[in-house]
Design an enzyme around this catalytic site. Sequence first.
Site, PDB file in Angstrom:
ATOM      1  N   CYS A 274      13.262  21.834  34.460  1.00  0.00           N
ATOM      2  CA  CYS A 274      14.540  21.279  33.992  1.00  0.00           C
ATOM      3  C   CYS A 274      14.824  21.709  32.554  1.00  0.00           C
ATOM      4  CB  CYS A 274      14.544  19.752  34.109  1.00  0.00           C
ATOM      5  SG  CYS A 274      14.887  19.193  35.797  1.00  0.00           S
TER       6      CYS A 274
ATOM      7  N   CYS B 220      -2.530   0.589  11.063  1.00  0.00           N
ATOM      8  CA  CYS B 220      -2.382  -0.115   9.782  1.00  0.00           C
ATOM      9  C   CYS B 220      -2.228  -1.615  10.014  1.00  0.00           C
ATOM     10  CB  CYS B 220      -1.183   0.422   9.003  1.00  0.00           C
ATOM     11  SG  CYS B 220      -1.576   1.919   8.058  1.00  0.00           S
TER      12      CYS B 220
ATOM     13  N   ARG C  15      11.657   7.209  27.136  1.00  0.00           N
ATOM     14  CA  ARG C  15      12.436   8.343  27.679  1.00  0.00           C
ATOM     15  C   ARG C  15      11.588   9.153  28.665  1.00  0.00           C
ATOM     16  NH1 ARG C  15      17.197  10.449  29.341  1.00  0.00           N
ATOM     17  NH2 ARG C  15      15.860  11.047  31.067  1.00  0.00           N
TER      18      ARG C  15
ATOM     19  N   CYS D 295      12.098  10.137  32.697  1.00  0.00           N
ATOM     20  CA  CYS D 295      12.024  11.461  33.334  1.00  0.00           C
ATOM     21  C   CYS D 295      10.998  11.467  34.461  1.00  0.00           C
ATOM     22  CB  CYS D 295      11.706  12.548  32.295  1.00  0.00           C
ATOM     23  SG  CYS D 295      13.162  13.012  31.304  1.00  0.00           S
TER      24      CYS D 295
ATOM     25  N   CYS E 199       0.832  -1.215   0.000  1.00  0.00           N
ATOM     26  CA  CYS E 199       0.000   0.000   0.000  1.00  0.00           C
ATOM     27  C   CYS E 199       0.861   1.257   0.000  1.00  0.00           C
ATOM     28  CB  CYS E 199      -0.914   0.023   1.212  1.00  0.00           C
ATOM     29  SG  CYS E 199      -2.084  -1.351   1.246  1.00  0.00           S
ATOM     30  N   HIS E 200       2.076   1.156   0.469  1.00  0.00           N
ATOM     31  CA  HIS E 200       2.963   2.325   0.562  1.00  0.00           C
ATOM     32  C   HIS E 200       4.162   2.117  -0.359  1.00  0.00           C
ATOM     33  CE1 HIS E 200       0.697   3.855   3.995  1.00  0.00           C
ATOM     34  NE2 HIS E 200       0.771   2.668   4.550  1.00  0.00           N
TER      35      HIS E 200
ATOM     36  N   CYS F 154       8.439  19.610  34.026  1.00  0.00           N
ATOM     37  CA  CYS F 154       9.339  19.408  32.881  1.00  0.00           C
ATOM     38  C   CYS F 154      10.051  20.731  32.583  1.00  0.00           C
ATOM     39  CB  CYS F 154       8.563  18.998  31.634  1.00  0.00           C
ATOM     40  SG  CYS F 154       7.295  17.731  31.843  1.00  0.00           S
TER      41      CYS F 154
HETATM   42  C1  HEC Z   1      15.070  16.781  37.156  1.00  0.00           C
HETATM   43  C2  HEC Z   1      15.180  17.311  35.825  1.00  0.00           C
HETATM   44  C3  HEC Z   1      14.229  16.748  34.757  1.00  0.00           C
HETATM   45  C4  HEC Z   1      12.863  16.808  34.754  1.00  0.00           C
HETATM   46  C5  HEC Z   1      11.935  17.400  35.789  1.00  0.00           C
HETATM   47  C6  HEC Z   1      12.455  16.228  33.496  1.00  0.00           C
HETATM   48  N1  HEC Z   1      13.552  15.809  32.789  1.00  0.00           N
HETATM   49 FE1  HEC Z   1      13.556  15.193  30.843  1.00  0.00          FE
HETATM   50  N2  HEC Z   1      15.530  14.859  30.960  1.00  0.00           N
HETATM   51  C7  HEC Z   1      16.334  15.151  32.041  1.00  0.00           C
HETATM   52  C8  HEC Z   1      17.702  14.729  31.750  1.00  0.00           C
HETATM   53  C9  HEC Z   1      18.891  14.864  32.684  1.00  0.00           C
HETATM   54  C10 HEC Z   1      17.673  14.170  30.461  1.00  0.00           C
HETATM   55  C11 HEC Z   1      18.848  13.560  29.671  1.00  0.00           C
HETATM   56  C12 HEC Z   1      19.667  14.671  29.082  1.00  0.00           C
HETATM   57  C13 HEC Z   1      18.873  15.499  28.113  1.00  0.00           C
HETATM   58  O1  HEC Z   1      18.747  15.121  26.931  1.00  0.00           O
HETATM   59  O2  HEC Z   1      18.299  16.531  28.523  1.00  0.00           O
HETATM   60  C14 HEC Z   1      16.316  14.310  29.974  1.00  0.00           C
HETATM   61  C15 HEC Z   1      15.895  13.937  28.706  1.00  0.00           C
HETATM   62  C16 HEC Z   1      14.659  14.233  28.179  1.00  0.00           C
HETATM   63  C17 HEC Z   1      14.275  14.044  26.797  1.00  0.00           C
HETATM   64  C18 HEC Z   1      15.171  13.478  25.686  1.00  0.00           C
HETATM   65  C19 HEC Z   1      15.901  14.572  24.930  1.00  0.00           C
HETATM   66  C20 HEC Z   1      16.836  14.010  23.908  1.00  0.00           C
HETATM   67  O3  HEC Z   1      17.122  14.720  22.933  1.00  0.00           O
HETATM   68  O4  HEC Z   1      17.291  12.867  24.040  1.00  0.00           O
HETATM   69  C21 HEC Z   1      12.983  14.446  26.673  1.00  0.00           C
HETATM   70  C22 HEC Z   1      12.147  14.430  25.412  1.00  0.00           C
HETATM   71  C23 HEC Z   1      12.542  14.883  27.984  1.00  0.00           C
HETATM   72  N3  HEC Z   1      13.583  14.740  28.873  1.00  0.00           N
HETATM   73  C24 HEC Z   1      11.289  15.344  28.288  1.00  0.00           C
HETATM   74  C25 HEC Z   1      10.858  15.596  29.580  1.00  0.00           C
HETATM   75  C26 HEC Z   1       9.473  15.859  29.913  1.00  0.00           C
HETATM   76  C27 HEC Z   1       8.338  15.955  28.920  1.00  0.00           C
HETATM   77  C28 HEC Z   1       9.425  16.050  31.261  1.00  0.00           C
HETATM   78  C29 HEC Z   1       8.220  16.266  32.139  1.00  0.00           C
HETATM   79  C30 HEC Z   1       7.315  15.127  32.241  1.00  0.00           C
HETATM   80  C31 HEC Z   1      10.777  15.915  31.764  1.00  0.00           C
HETATM   81  N4  HEC Z   1      11.611  15.607  30.718  1.00  0.00           N
HETATM   82  C32 HEC Z   1      11.148  16.118  33.079  1.00  0.00           C
HETATM   83  C33 HEC Z   1      15.956  15.787  33.196  1.00  0.00           C
HETATM   84  C34 HEC Z   1      14.632  16.097  33.539  1.00  0.00           C
HETATM   85  C1  HEC Z   2      -4.078  -2.305   2.832  1.00  0.00           C
HETATM   86  C2  HEC Z   2      -3.280  -1.077   2.699  1.00  0.00           C
HETATM   87  C3  HEC Z   2      -2.325  -0.722   3.812  1.00  0.00           C
HETATM   88  C4  HEC Z   2      -1.389  -1.526   4.434  1.00  0.00           C
HETATM   89  C5  HEC Z   2      -1.141  -3.023   4.241  1.00  0.00           C
HETATM   90  C6  HEC Z   2      -0.655  -0.667   5.319  1.00  0.00           C
HETATM   91  N1  HEC Z   2      -1.112   0.607   5.242  1.00  0.00           N
HETATM   92 FE1  HEC Z   2      -0.335   2.235   6.165  1.00  0.00          FE
HETATM   93  N2  HEC Z   2      -1.822   3.400   5.447  1.00  0.00           N
HETATM   94  C7  HEC Z   2      -2.783   2.981   4.556  1.00  0.00           C
HETATM   95  C8  HEC Z   2      -3.720   4.083   4.322  1.00  0.00           C
HETATM   96  C9  HEC Z   2      -4.944   4.052   3.415  1.00  0.00           C
HETATM   97  C10 HEC Z   2      -3.249   5.167   5.095  1.00  0.00           C
HETATM   98  C11 HEC Z   2      -3.874   6.552   5.267  1.00  0.00           C
HETATM   99  C12 HEC Z   2      -4.675   6.484   6.553  1.00  0.00           C
HETATM  100  C13 HEC Z   2      -5.277   7.782   6.986  1.00  0.00           C
HETATM  101  O1  HEC Z   2      -4.665   8.842   6.760  1.00  0.00           O
HETATM  102  O2  HEC Z   2      -6.343   7.734   7.602  1.00  0.00           O
HETATM  103  C14 HEC Z   2      -2.045   4.698   5.766  1.00  0.00           C
HETATM  104  C15 HEC Z   2      -1.269   5.491   6.594  1.00  0.00           C
HETATM  105  C16 HEC Z   2      -0.020   5.134   7.061  1.00  0.00           C
HETATM  106  C17 HEC Z   2       0.928   6.025   7.670  1.00  0.00           C
HETATM  107  C18 HEC Z   2       0.739   7.520   7.884  1.00  0.00           C
HETATM  108  C19 HEC Z   2       1.123   8.286   6.631  1.00  0.00           C
HETATM  109  C20 HEC Z   2       0.911   9.769   6.773  1.00  0.00           C
HETATM  110  O3  HEC Z   2       1.307  10.496   5.860  1.00  0.00           O
HETATM  111  O4  HEC Z   2       0.353  10.215   7.777  1.00  0.00           O
HETATM  112  C21 HEC Z   2       2.026   5.295   8.006  1.00  0.00           C
HETATM  113  C22 HEC Z   2       3.292   5.794   8.669  1.00  0.00           C
HETATM  114  C23 HEC Z   2       1.755   3.934   7.614  1.00  0.00           C
HETATM  115  N3  HEC Z   2       0.521   3.874   7.037  1.00  0.00           N
HETATM  116  C24 HEC Z   2       2.611   2.873   7.825  1.00  0.00           C
HETATM  117  C25 HEC Z   2       2.282   1.547   7.546  1.00  0.00           C
HETATM  118  C26 HEC Z   2       3.080   0.422   7.966  1.00  0.00           C
HETATM  119  C27 HEC Z   2       4.366   0.506   8.747  1.00  0.00           C
HETATM  120  C28 HEC Z   2       2.428  -0.699   7.508  1.00  0.00           C
HETATM  121  C29 HEC Z   2       2.820  -2.141   7.730  1.00  0.00           C
HETATM  122  C30 HEC Z   2       2.917  -2.544   9.142  1.00  0.00           C
HETATM  123  C31 HEC Z   2       1.255  -0.245   6.793  1.00  0.00           C
HETATM  124  N4  HEC Z   2       1.179   1.103   6.849  1.00  0.00           N
HETATM  125  C32 HEC Z   2       0.372  -1.094   6.147  1.00  0.00           C
HETATM  126  C33 HEC Z   2      -2.877   1.734   3.978  1.00  0.00           C
HETATM  127  C34 HEC Z   2      -2.134   0.631   4.337  1.00  0.00           C
END
Ligand code: HEC
Ligand code: HEC
Length: 252
Positions: free
Chosen positions: A171, A105, A209, A213, A70-71, A168
């Site tokens: 931090c 899908c 991830r 956190c 399909c894709h 969140c």
């Molecule tokens: C105590 C501080 C702290 C708090 C509160 C916290 N985080 Fe984090 N978070 C971290 C640290 C440390 C990392 C790992 C290093 C980094 O990528 O920032 C991390 C990593 C992440 C990452 C991955 C970033 C990357 O590029 O890999 C995401 C997304 C994220 N946090 C979202 C959140 C969200 C949403 C919340 C709230 C629910 C939250 N964090 C609360 C400390 C915190």
């Molecule tokens: C029988 C056909 C069919 C099969 C098999 C199928 N898909 Fe899809 N898929 C679709 C259709 C139709 C949409 C559009 C759905 C919508 O937007 O409501 C879609 C949407 C998607 C999207 C989102 C595309 C966008 O632009 O938002 C992704 C990612 C995706 N399919 C991945 C998969 C993956 C991974 C599989 C296998 C595990 C899969 N599909 C199997 C028909 C299929």
Amino acid sequence: MTTRAALFAGLLLATTAATAQEIKPGSAFLSPEMRRQQSDEARNPGFLWVEQGEELFSRRSGETPACIACHAEPGRSLKGAATRYPQVDAGSGKLLNLEGRIEQCRTQRQKQAAFGYESPELLGLTAYVASLSRGQPMSVTTDGAAKPYLEAGRAFYERRQGQLNLSCRQCHDDLVGEKLRGDTISHGVSTGYPAYRLEWNGVGSLHRRLRACSLGVRATQFDYGAPEYLALELYLAARAKGLPLESPGLRR
Ligand code: HEC
Ligand code: HEC
């Protein structure tokens, strides 16, 4: 909250639009060597998952059509798709992230049992589809039906939680660049996920991830795919609007 702290919080809110320009991707906080390794497909271990996902994407089992049936030409037809997730599913009105769309899908179009969150299959397929958008700017929809989800995500991001009573934002906006247990606190941007994390010894989803956190501040860890994390994921994607998608990221 003291008056000064309240003022500060107010200022932060008021300048959200301005600070959004300065939000940096996760790779900006990596060592130069890890940053090079992340961008090099041959040296980034996350690409092993991408390759497995690519293989699965073309695999047909019995009467079940392969994803590629399909894709066709996914490198073209699905390029940019990952930058538009999470999004509201027109049929159900529910917020779906990329994992959710793939599972849809799987169950509705392939008529097979769901892979399950964090299964090797779903991680591989998600990493593969995300990798087709590498370098493309994040562009989630935030108005219309997405708006209430965005607001719920924003509220979650700003709410103090857990035994440490930290939001969140405290931090990932206020302490950016500080060290915490050997990590440099980044802007908490979602665009590197699924990512290969050395600590995981493998690829994990954004929700994994987020659970780390949540645990870090001794707050409730929601289930993979929980509505709370989906709304939060939409807010994080909106916050990263315009930043290039960099999955599979490489993290410590
Ligand atoms: C105590 C501080 C702290 C708090 C509160 C916290 N985080 Fe984090 N978070 C971290 C640290 C440390 C990392 C790992 C290093 C980094 O990528 O920032 C991390 C990593 C992440 C990452 C991955 C970033 C990357 O590029 O890999 C995401 C997304 C994220 N946090 C979202 C959140 C969200 C949403 C919340 C709230 C629910 C939250 N964090 C609360 C400390 C915190
Ligand atoms: C029988 C056909 C069919 C099969 C098999 C199928 N898909 Fe899809 N898929 C679709 C259709 C139709 C949409 C559009 C759905 C919508 O937007 O409501 C879609 C949407 C998607 C999207 C989102 C595309 C966008 O632009 O938002 C992704 C990612 C995706 N399919 C991945 C998969 C993956 C991974 C599989 C296998 C595990 C899969 N599909 C199997 C028909 C299929």
